[in-house]
Design a protein around this motif. Sequence first.
Motif: not given
Length: 416
Positions: A68-82
């Motif tokens: 989950l953290a692999i996908g989450m870091v990409m989302v957070i780098i782009a300025g979002h959150i899931d």
Amino acid sequence: MSNTATKSNSLMDNLRQRMRGVNLRQNGIFLALIGLVMFFAATTPNAASLTPTNWSNLVVQNGYILVLAIGMVMVIIAGHIDLSVGSVAAFIGAVAGILVVRPLEQDGWEWLPALPWWAGILGAILVGAIVGVWQGFWVAYVGIPAFIVTLAGMLLFRGMALLTLQNSNIGPFPDEFRAIGNGFLDKEQGLNQLVGFPSDYNLTALVVTGLGVLALWVAALRQRSGKIRYGQVVEPRVWFYIKNTILTLMVAYVGFQLSQANGIPFTLILLIFLVVIYTMVMNRTPFGRYIYAIGGNLNAAVLSGINVRMVNFWLFVNMGALAALSGVLIAARMNSAVPKAGDGFELDAISSVFIGGAAVQGGVGTVTGSMVGGLIQGVLANGMNLNSVGIDVQMTIKGLVLLLAVAFDVWSKRRK
């Protein structure tokens, strides 16, 4: 007085010059992980945290959070959150149970053809990607903030997991499916028997560890030589070799411990594969550079012609697929699809990303840093369990660790 101040400034300038190219933030969390391992080795009864079985459990039990953290870091780098990944994982576990188990194990479902275990996994991941399409549409093309969309998704997909499972569990899964979450590479020690190696150590695990260490050095040396070739700042030579020697010793030690347990878990092999692939995506592809650009400065990214909507859309599709893979791992590990699976996992994944060095405002973060952040959380929880620390104290400490990690990010930005 002025001479003393001048000497002090000169000393600091000299130190800064010597440490040019050293990523203190990334190296700091790596040293923090080593410090935690040493602390719990000294404080747990009979150094229980260092036993081969405990290392094996540590890897398997944290595998789905790290995915989950692999996908989450990409989302957070782009300025979002899931916020929905835990619920999506539970829903996908239920889907996998429906596809693979229910027609075989429960009366009244004979009309539904049971899929082979591998087809069930692919189908579950496809459903996860469709979930990502749903969320990505609202975020990228309707313009609703990801916080709201995924908060709604957290409720929506938890409800769909309950509806799908009809408030019951589905299991057991076939042995091949279970092996994804509980299996080990060459657990029967076929290679040992082939070459006559002592059975106290899993030879396959030792060989894979040796190849992993070799790959680490090749990758590190190639990266350093590439930076030098293009005139970029690199770490001091002494620091580079000390850091990679420590990393080598740590990887070799974990591999040696796993060789004395059941061998290398399939979960670890899957994780290494994902880390390599996603690190390449983030560092060497236009899509990865677009993600950093969007998180770093959205207006500049738009003006430079980046299709922000498309990047955001595929980010959430990717997150949905990885959440589905995590759901499959959970179901395989538990040998059952349960409605409460993945409860609170979104918080663990987000914490892993921020502890691993991602910035709150986006634009900063790495896949490997998130893995270290996830391992810090795993080692912390594992060590406290072995020391019989109550859940109340555990939650307090985890909250403080997350707060300090984010506070460090804010402080370091103000210094710049």
